[in-house]
Design an enzyme around this catalytic site. Structure first.
Site, PDB file in Angstrom:
ATOM      1  N   LYS A  76    -123.474 -81.144  37.524  1.00  0.00           N
ATOM      2  CA  LYS A  76    -123.569 -80.697  36.133  1.00  0.00           C
ATOM      3  C   LYS A  76    -122.150 -80.615  35.563  1.00  0.00           C
ATOM      4  CE  LYS A  76    -125.618 -77.008  33.266  1.00  0.00           C
ATOM      5  NZ  LYS A  76    -126.336 -75.726  33.259  1.00  0.00           N
ATOM      6  N   SER A 151    -130.477 -75.488  30.324  1.00  0.00           N
ATOM      7  CA  SER A 151    -129.389 -76.352  29.945  1.00  0.00           C
ATOM      8  C   SER A 151    -129.063 -77.462  30.946  1.00  0.00           C
ATOM      9  CB  SER A 151    -128.126 -75.501  29.766  1.00  0.00           C
ATOM     10  OG  SER A 151    -127.728 -74.925  31.003  1.00  0.00           O
ATOM     11  N   SER A 175    -131.814 -71.963  33.260  1.00  0.00           N
ATOM     12  CA  SER A 175    -131.257 -73.307  33.067  1.00  0.00           C
ATOM     13  C   SER A 175    -131.378 -74.264  34.245  1.00  0.00           C
ATOM     14  CB  SER A 175    -129.787 -73.209  32.657  1.00  0.00           C
ATOM     15  OG  SER A 175    -129.676 -72.850  31.300  1.00  0.00           O
TER      16      SER A 175
END
Lengths: 484, 477
Positions: A76, A151, A175
């Site tokens: 990420k 997210s 997330s």
């Protein structure tokens, strides 16, 4: 190759069926071909990946390979990666190349994993649909007109579309779990303090936690094994031994006590989602588990509490992005105030600004007691609910998200509805508990996630419960059309 | 109208740790700009603070020294504001729960009495960097070397009623932190910074007047001057029918004046909240116990001990315990067997004078404690007279060797052989019959003349006591 699990890939490489370089090339090729329609990656690092794969192949040849050696992953873009752009999904850091590796990145490198690149995400991890990214929304591989969740939407989409064997994610209010649910993969948010936060760009420091996003619980166990453990660079990281997660995967579920919070099966929950969750719970009963209804009476306080605590912390955490030392700086500032105002006005997107404003307000003199302090108190109540629950049950189960993936643009103008997407995941962050989302029966071709919440540091139990379910079902093996 | 001055001080003492309070970067002073700031000091994305326990130990020492309540649990908070020399956009400090709670310290007033000044609290925090507004052609330079240097902010009660008391308190705290070895005390380099809150009120009124806060005071002399200027300014204002405005004022040493920096209205809302990156600081009873046991002797304790153990006057004891180095020097001299009272005199008068004249620090003294001790012993055993001892001292200072070798080389050994002294006295009496007659007629003060003559004959080497005694006997004869 891309449909194999981490364990299968590792075994195949050690058996000489293919090399890590071949495997890495295969994923690089898939990224080249398929990422365009998903926008799952912000930065691809094929050269670095191949160099790491070569090193992995040498380790495999010399018999020094571990379970992650040569396994291609994506990180990420919230994790600092030395020498590689680390944008956090924001214009603010579009030009930022980190001078150091996050602890998670370092540990995965040490474990021999190969990094294919950096996954797209909501800006500064603020969002539930990946639509707040400066780099544009990620599309859900199951339906490109829908969001992947957020997210960690880029990580979830990349794993679901088999652009990488696994990914890292972070979870502040859901997330990891919510995008895992919406993309049909396995996502584990560990106990707060289980994984170091050093080098992970902070959103809300008391809630942020990194974890694996994988195709199965078995893979998640291998990833977590490498990621978890004490780090002296993070004062909030727990100095606790890391158990052998893989060894616990096949433990019997006979007598496992599952709590179903009645507050999680109420209004707002899609009836098809309810049916999928109930079907999954029936399977657990067949596996010997005992199911009881429980109550988490303060569940209703979770979202409002979260939207005070998280913005308050983020308003402070994001102050360092001021155009002075790194990142975006506005053109020709007139003076210092102009530099601050325009740098931050131009560098941050709307959702980030909204949360900075909320948080600044909540911490302001005269409002602190009514908001921040009150939220700390309700946070305690929420934790106490779980504490009581875990006196009688081993794990808690329920839906990860109230609906399957929704359409791109559907909620983007309605922040409160968007925030409610995390209604089932937020409480565990507030309490610091671990939670996992695994795919169960899909609804109209869209994945549905079952959330399993455990007591502190009981990741092994969660992975065990998830793995036993996945041993009986194949929802986690489904590949979205066009990505097989 | 008679005005009463009310002063309270906030002192920032830079703690003498080797590395910063939340990072491993060095705290050494004077390095090239921005060479001692690591990514944690620079507030890079993703970095986290880790508390330097040495800073905590130093805060504990201070707390114990001022008899404070030590918090078993204290909390770091973020003080949020934007400034280019504050990389994170917040300063990590302690707000609601400081590590050192209420305490006190007593100061010495001129008339010899003492006054107890309350200490409200002392808390740990990180220093900011420096903004440099000159030499950058319309731009500002930022040096972040100082960023993250540990500070102990010591807040007093508004207990001081005069500028003299305020200076005495500041000096006392300065002496203490240097004694404890927790701060180098260098005010020029900013290791010890004083902010003063001052207000006036009509004598007899209980309510405090509106205060101003003075910043940028980097010596005790400037502190006195800044407070004097501000006191007069406030009195002029009040007597002219005006009002004091609550504000922060900067002291300009070049112009010897204070000027407004920011008013209360412009004050920041710092939005303090507990720093989620740091755990609360828990001080166990064992740790506190260890800290208590490791405490050095404090200035006041040392002073009392000097009075009782060495039977020094309170003035001498006070002077000798001004600094730990001076007190240690004194004790090293005494340890050689020298008389304490004599040592006190020599250290505070001769040695201090010579050092002062040469512009040297005690640590640079050419005369070592052992050498001074040797000299004092030769005075005590009458080998040399007190007068000649000064010559010997000078020779030791100039590197001519120890007392004994100097005395030997210069032939300064005192004449204590009474036969020899008697012989010289007889000669002097014989050579001055007129004076002898006058003395015997009652002109007592001529004794000095005879002593002088004897000393002249012996180049000052005759033992003065013996000379007196024998002279008197013979003259009265």
């Amino acid at each position: 190759m891309h449909s194999k699990s981490i364990a299968e890939l590792g075994a195949a490489m050690r058996a000489g069926e293919f090399t890590s370089v071949e495997l890495t090339r295969h994923f690089i090729d898939r990224i080249d071909r398929l990422n365009g329609e998903l926008n799952a990656l912000i930065t691809a690092t094929p050269e670095q990946a191949l160099a790491e794969a070569e090193a992995a192949d040498r380790a495999i040849q010399s018999g020094k390979a571990g379970p992650l050696t040569g396994i291609p992953l994506v990180q990420k873009d919230i994790f600092c990666t030395r020498g590689v752009k680390t944008s956090c999904g924001s214009r603010m850091l579009d030009n930022f190349v980190s001078p150091y590796d996050a602890t998670v990145v370092e540990r995965l490198k040490q474990a021999g994993a190969v990094s294919l690149g950096k996954a797209n995400m909501d800006e500064f991890a603020m969002g539930s649909s990946n639509e707040t990214s400066y780099y544009g929304p990620v599309r859900n591989p199951w339906d490109r007109g829908r969001v992947p969740g957020g997210s960690s939407g880029g990580s979830a989409a990349a794993v679901a579309a088999r652009l990488a064997a696994a990914a890292t994610g972070t979870d502040t209010g859901g997330s990891i779990r919510q995008p895992a649910a919406l993309c049909g993969i396995t996502g584990l948010k560990p106990t707060y303090g289980r994984v170091s936060r050093y080098g992970m760009i902070a959103f809300a420091s008391s809630l942020d936690q990194a974890g694996p996003m994988t195709r199965s619980a078995e893979d998640a166990a291998l990833m977590l094994q490498a990621m978890a453990g004490f780090d002296p660079k993070d004062s909030t990281c727990a100095d606790q031994a890391v158990p052998d997660y893989s060894a616990m995967l096949n433990d019997s579920l006979q007598g496992l006590k599952i709590g179903l919070p009645r507050e999680y099966f109420y209004e707002g929950l899609d009836s098809d989602v309810t049916a999928s969750i109930e079907e999954a719970i029936d399977l657990y009963k067949q596996l010997g588990a005992e199911v009881v209804e429980i109550s988490l009476p303060n569940s209703g306080l979770a979202v409002p509490t979260y939207y005070v605590v998280a913005p308050a912390e983020c308003s402070s955490n994001l102050s360092r992005f001021d155009g002075v030392r790194f990142g975006y700086r506005c053109d020709d500032p007139k003076d210092l105030e102009d530099l601050y105002k325009r740098t931050r006005g131009e560098g941050f997107g709307a959702e980030v600004k909204r949360r900075i404003l909320i948080g600044t307000y909540a911490l302001s003199a005269g409002y602190y007691d009514a908001y921040y302090l009150k939220a700390q108190k309700t946070r305690h109540l929420i934790s106490d609910d779980f504490k009581h629950a875990f006196e009688t049950v081993d794990v808690i189960m329920g839906p990860t998200a109230p609906t399957p993936a929704f359409a791109l643009g559907e909620k983007v103008d309605d922040p409160v509805t968007m925030y409610l997407n995390d209604i089932y995941t937020i409480a565990t962050n507030l309490a610091g508990l671990p939670g996992i989302s695994i795919p169960v029966r899909a609804v109209d071709g869209l994945p549905v996630g079952l959330q399993i919440i455990g007591n502190y540091f009981n990741e092994g139990k969660l992975l065990n419960a998830a793995h036993r379910y996945q041993s009986e079902t194949d929802w986690h093996r489904q590949i979205p059309e066009g990505f097989a | 109208m008679q005005w009463e001055t009310v002063i309270g001080l906030e002192i920032h003492a830079q703690l003498a740790t080797r590395s910063k309070i939340f990072s491993g970067a060095s705290t050494a002073y004077g390095a090239d700009a921005n060479t001692q700031a690591c990514i944690i000091d620079l507030g890079f994305p993703g970095v986290l603070p880790v508390l330097n326990e040495a800073a905590v130990d130093m805060a504990l020492k201070f707390g114990i020294a001022v008899n404070s309540e030590i918090a078993s649990r204290s909390v770091f908070a973020r003080k949020n504001y934007f400034y280019p020399d504050l990389p994170k956009g917040y300063q990590i400090s302690q707000f609601e729960l400081p590590i050192v709670g209420k305490g006190s310290i007593s100061i010495d007033l001129e008339e010899g009495s003492q006054k107890v000044i309350g200490i409200t609290r002392a808390h740990l925090e990180e220093d900011a960097g420096k903004s440099l507004h000159e030499d950058f052609h319309g731009m500002s330079g930022i040096d972040l070397n100082r960023t993250g240097t540990p500070l102990l902010e010591i807040v007093s009660e508004p207990d001081m009623r005069s500028i003299k008391e305020a200076v005495a308190y500041a000096r006392k705290i300065h002496q203490l932190v240097v004694y404890l070895g927790i701060c180098d005390g260098n005010m020029q380099e900013g290791s010890f910074r004083v902010d003063a809150n001052i207000s006036i009120r009509p004598l007899g009124q209980e309510a405090f007047g509106t205060r101003t806060e003075l910043k940028n005071i980097n010596s005790f002399r400037f502190m006195e001057r800044a407070l004097n200027y501000e006191l007069e300014r406030q009195i002029d204002l009040m007597e002219g029918g005006g009002e004091v405005v609550q504000e922060t004022r900067l002291y300009d040493a070049d112009r010897d004046e204070t000027r407004s920096m920011r008013s209360k209205e412009e004050a920041n809302d710092y939005r303090y909240f507990p720093d989620p990156d740091l755990l609360p600081v828990e001080i166990s009873e064992e740790r506190l116990q260890r800290a208590r046991q490791a405490m050095p002797e404090l200035p006041d304790q040392k002073r009392q001990r000097f009075e009782t153990e060495y039977r020094l006057s309170s003035a001498d004891a006070l002077t000798l315990t001004q600094s730990r180095a001076l007190a240690d020097y004194f004790e090293l001299v005494v340890a050689t067997g020298a008389d304490a009272k004599m040592t006190a005199n020599w250290v505070t008068v001769e040695l201090a004078g010579a050092l002062n004249k040469a512009g040297l620090d005690l640590s640079q003294s050419p005369v070592r404690p052992k050498q001074l001790g040797g000299l004092l012993q030769r005075i005590a055993d009458n080998t040399i007279s007190g007068k000649l001892a000064k010559q010997v001292f000078e020779a030791i200072w100039n590197g001519e060797g120890d007392a004994d070798s100097v005395i030997e080389a210069k032939g300064l050994k005192q004449i204590t052989d009474s036969g020899e002294i008697e012989k010289i006295i007889d000669e002097v009496i014989a050579a001055n019959p007129k004076q002898v007659e006058q003395f015997r007629a009652g002109k007592d003060k001529l004794l000095g003349f005879f002593v002088g003559q004897v000393m002249k004959q012996t180049q000052g080497k005759a033992n003065p006591g013996q000379v007196n005694e024998i002279l008197l006997a013979k003259l009265k004869g």
